[in-house]
Write an enzyme that holds these catalytic residues in place. Structure first.
Site, PDB file in Angstrom:
ATOM      1  N   TYR A  35     -17.464 -39.430 -14.019  1.00  0.00           N
ATOM      2  CA  TYR A  35     -16.871 -40.708 -13.603  1.00  0.00           C
ATOM      3  C   TYR A  35     -15.402 -40.676 -13.963  1.00  0.00           C
ATOM      4  O   TYR A  35     -15.036 -40.347 -15.093  1.00  0.00           O
ATOM      5  CB  TYR A  35     -17.591 -41.854 -14.308  1.00  0.00           C
ATOM      6  N   ASN A  60     -11.607 -42.875 -13.268  1.00  0.00           N
ATOM      7  CA  ASN A  60     -10.660 -43.818 -12.695  1.00  0.00           C
ATOM      8  C   ASN A  60      -9.371 -43.019 -12.543  1.00  0.00           C
ATOM      9  O   ASN A  60      -8.700 -42.728 -13.532  1.00  0.00           O
ATOM     10  CB  ASN A  60     -10.461 -45.023 -13.619  1.00  0.00           C
ATOM     11  N   ARG A  77     -12.908 -51.864  -1.718  1.00  0.00           N
ATOM     12  CA  ARG A  77     -13.290 -53.125  -2.329  1.00  0.00           C
ATOM     13  C   ARG A  77     -12.139 -53.710  -3.127  1.00  0.00           C
ATOM     14  O   ARG A  77     -11.132 -53.052  -3.373  1.00  0.00           O
ATOM     15  CB  ARG A  77     -14.522 -52.930  -3.220  1.00  0.00           C
ATOM     16  N   ASP A 109     -11.823 -55.374  -6.858  1.00  0.00           N
ATOM     17  CA  ASP A 109     -12.473 -55.707  -8.124  1.00  0.00           C
ATOM     18  C   ASP A 109     -11.718 -56.890  -8.708  1.00  0.00           C
ATOM     19  O   ASP A 109     -10.520 -56.794  -8.992  1.00  0.00           O
ATOM     20  CB  ASP A 109     -12.443 -54.526  -9.091  1.00  0.00           C
ATOM     21  N   ASP A 151     -12.941 -43.511  -8.648  1.00  0.00           N
ATOM     22  CA  ASP A 151     -12.284 -44.720  -8.163  1.00  0.00           C
ATOM     23  C   ASP A 151     -10.786 -44.465  -8.102  1.00  0.00           C
ATOM     24  O   ASP A 151     -10.196 -43.925  -9.051  1.00  0.00           O
ATOM     25  CB  ASP A 151     -12.550 -45.911  -9.088  1.00  0.00           C
TER      26      ASP A 151
END
Length: 121
Positions: free
Chosen positions: A34, A36, A81, A83, A112
């Site tokens: 994961y 960012n 999207r 957030d 992301d």
């Protein structure tokens, strides 16, 4: 049998909005990655991902994912999207592009992409 990633993503998004760490962690493979993208480092494995998400959830008042577009191609889901995050009473609208790769029905890789400007402005 093909996986219904659209339904999976709704469960994942709802878990974020509810700050439900256990449901979130159930969405990842043990060796998931994961990241960012504007922030180092890449979180590798369930323990690192848990620590990052737990810290992030603990630092904010609330979070809401507003998905504008979502594309599913094979084992990849991409969503555009916003957030909506509330930190210390301040609302931040963060435009995000997320890329999710699945293996065995769970997220194996999540990247992301966003600009840090809304956090620093």
């Amino acid at each position: 049998m093909s996986q219904d990633y659209s339904a999976f993503m709704q469960v994942f998004i709802d878990a974020w909005c509810n700050k439900d760490l256990e449901t979130l962690m159930d969405c990842f493979t043990e060796d998931a990655e994961y990241n960012n993208v504007p922030m180092p480092p890449v979180n590798r494995g369930a323990a690192e991902i848990r620590a990052f998400i737990e810290g992030f959830l603990g630092s904010m008042d609330s979070i809401e994912f507003i998905v504008h577009r979502q594309v599913i191609n094979g084992n990849t889901v991409m969503n555009e999207r916003t957030d909506r995050i509330v930190l210390n009473g301040k609302q931040i609208e963060l435009p995000v592009m997320g890329v999710f790769e699945f293996r065995d029905g769970k997220i194996a890789r999540w990247w992301d992409y966003f600009d840090m400007g809304p956090f620093t402005g």
